[in-house]
Enzyme design. Structure first.
Site, PDB file in Angstrom:
ATOM      1  N   THR A  82      37.197 -53.835 -50.068  1.00 10.86           N
ATOM      2  CA  THR A  82      37.314 -52.294 -50.365  1.00 10.86           C
ATOM      3  C   THR A  82      38.125 -51.494 -49.307  1.00 10.86           C
ATOM      4  O   THR A  82      38.788 -50.700 -49.603  1.00 10.86           O
ATOM      5  CB  THR A  82      35.877 -51.788 -50.502  1.00 10.86           C
ATOM      6  OG1 THR A  82      35.001 -52.530 -51.088  1.00 10.86           O
ATOM      7  CG2 THR A  82      36.093 -50.494 -50.841  1.00 10.86           C
ATOM      8  N   ARG A 234      32.088 -56.098 -41.407  1.00 14.07           N
ATOM      9  CA  ARG A 234      30.774 -55.284 -41.692  1.00 14.07           C
ATOM     10  C   ARG A 234      29.742 -55.590 -40.789  1.00 14.07           C
ATOM     11  O   ARG A 234      29.025 -54.713 -40.450  1.00 14.07           O
ATOM     12  CB  ARG A 234      30.697 -55.496 -43.210  1.00 14.07           C
ATOM     13  CG  ARG A 234      29.340 -54.539 -43.715  1.00 14.07           C
ATOM     14  CD  ARG A 234      29.041 -54.615 -45.025  1.00 14.07           C
ATOM     15  NE  ARG A 234      30.069 -54.591 -46.024  1.00 14.07           N
ATOM     16  CZ  ARG A 234      30.067 -55.137 -47.157  1.00 14.07           C
ATOM     17  NH1 ARG A 234      29.145 -55.859 -47.659  1.00 14.07           N
ATOM     18  NH2 ARG A 234      31.114 -54.715 -48.129  1.00 14.07           N
TER      19      ARG A 234
END
Ligand code: ADE
Length: 356
Positions: A82, A234
């Site tokens: 993303t 992440r």
């Protein structure tokens, strides 16, 4: 193939457009999480091969004054699919609309989004392998020729309409490239796999995030977090926040190597970045299934974790670390996993570990 759309469906979409009611689009908002996301290739760490080819494709698209070819990114979760889509939109200087396949349940969902796009914009569809057949078939002509094929009217008076949609770029992201249908995969001009990050790259990610969040961190503190982040930015970013909490409450706020280690031990994240679920999964295969092979459904039931979590979250890193192997008959642990978890390795072919 023509798209099935009854009059009501078509009217609904038109209405949605004229009322400017947004379909289920998750805007690329300014949330806290997004603040630590890099916006340019210059600030985007890692994936160097992918970055270089993307920069060339972007420059070529700009010179031709055409939208970018449709792109498919695949790879384990948390590696920045993303984020990369956001960087590409920013570098192309176009807007991005972000959604995910499970949100595109009804034909009107995908039609609504396609009709709301402006020329050159990027549509990002996460988990694109979960797109249903009808939505896929709506996408095909839209991706290929920038048209929606629709039928209106009933029985005798059925009319087929080709409705133009603005030229757009679809960026699809998936953790399961193999689950994509062949026709959908073939419509992407650019297909890239995202790789796990090295400790050096994750160290840079950790330092960058700490600096944005005004967190003091030493070089060795950053390395300690990077090493236990399973090759995944992440996770690294999440750990920066958790370790920073620990540093604030138990120390003077600065993340040092020692503080990082104490904090990560407290979170039960070991030297290799494995957490409780990973260790339980490996131990289960070793102790209950003699090292495997064992099917993922059996593991899911015994562990009380759903199959998707095991497949998408735990396994990719365990496979790449060489702790787990996938065989046609199920999952098997490796001798390295046995040694790592403190079991004795038996040299016999029959059993991976010594009894008793
Ligand atoms: N945060 C998450 N992913 C990142 C990346 N690839 N580069 C810099 N910061 C990030």
């Amino acid at each position: 193939m023509a798209i099935i759309s009854d009059d009501d469906e078509f009217e609904n979409v038109r209405e949605e457009k004229s009322l400017n009611v947004k379909p289920e689009v998750i805007e690329f908002d300014k949330s806290f999480e997004n603040n630590i996301r890099p916006k340019t290739f210059q600030n985007y760490i890692g994936q160097s091969g992918l970055k270089e080819t993307m920069q060339i494709s972007i420059e070529a698209a700009k010179r031709r004054e055409l939208p970018l070819d449709h792109l498919l990114f695949y790879g384990p979760p948390g590696l920045g699919k993303t984020t990369l889509a956001g960087v590409i939109a920013n570098e192309m200087d176009v807007e991005i609309k972000i959604t995910s396949a499970p949100a595109l349940e009804r034909p009107r969902d995908i039609i609504g989004i396609l009709m709301s796009l402006k020329g050159g914009e990027i549509l990002f569809i996460d988990e694109i392998h979960r797109l249903n057949k009808v939505a896929e078939e709506i996408l095909y002509p839209a991706m290929e020729d920038f048209f929606l094929d629709m039928t209106t009217g009933k029985s005798q008076s059925v009319k087929t309409l080709r409705i133009p949609v603005p030229k757009f770029t679809l960026i699809g992201a998936t953790t399961k490239a193999g689950a994509l249908s062949g026709p959908l995969r073939d419509r992407f001009g650019i297909i890239h796999r995202l790789e796990f990050y090295s400790t050096e790259e994750l160290t840079q990610v950790v330092k960058r995030t700490a600096s944005i969040l005004n967190i003091k961190i030493t070089d060795n503190g950053a390395i300690a977090i990077a090493k236990r982040s399973r090759g995944t930015p992440r996770i690294a970013n999440r750990l920066v926040k958790r370790v920073s909490d620990y540093a604030l409450v138990r120390h003077d706020g600065e993340i040092t190597e020692k503080i990082a280690q104490l904090s990560l031990n407290c979170l039960k994240i070991d030297d290799f970045g494995l957490d409780n679920t990973d260790r339980c999964l490996l131990k289960l295969i070793i102790e209950k299934f003699d090292g495997g092979p064992v099917g993922v459904e059996t593991l899911s039931a015994a562990l009380g974790e759903d199959v998707r979590t095991i497949e998408d979250v735990c396994e990719p890193y365990l496979l790449q670390a060489g702790f787990l192997q996938r065989t046609p008959r199920g999952r098997k642990v490796s001798p390295e996993a046995l040694r790592y978890l403190g079991y004795k390795v038996n040299n016999s072919q029959q059993s991976l570990f010594e009894e008793g």
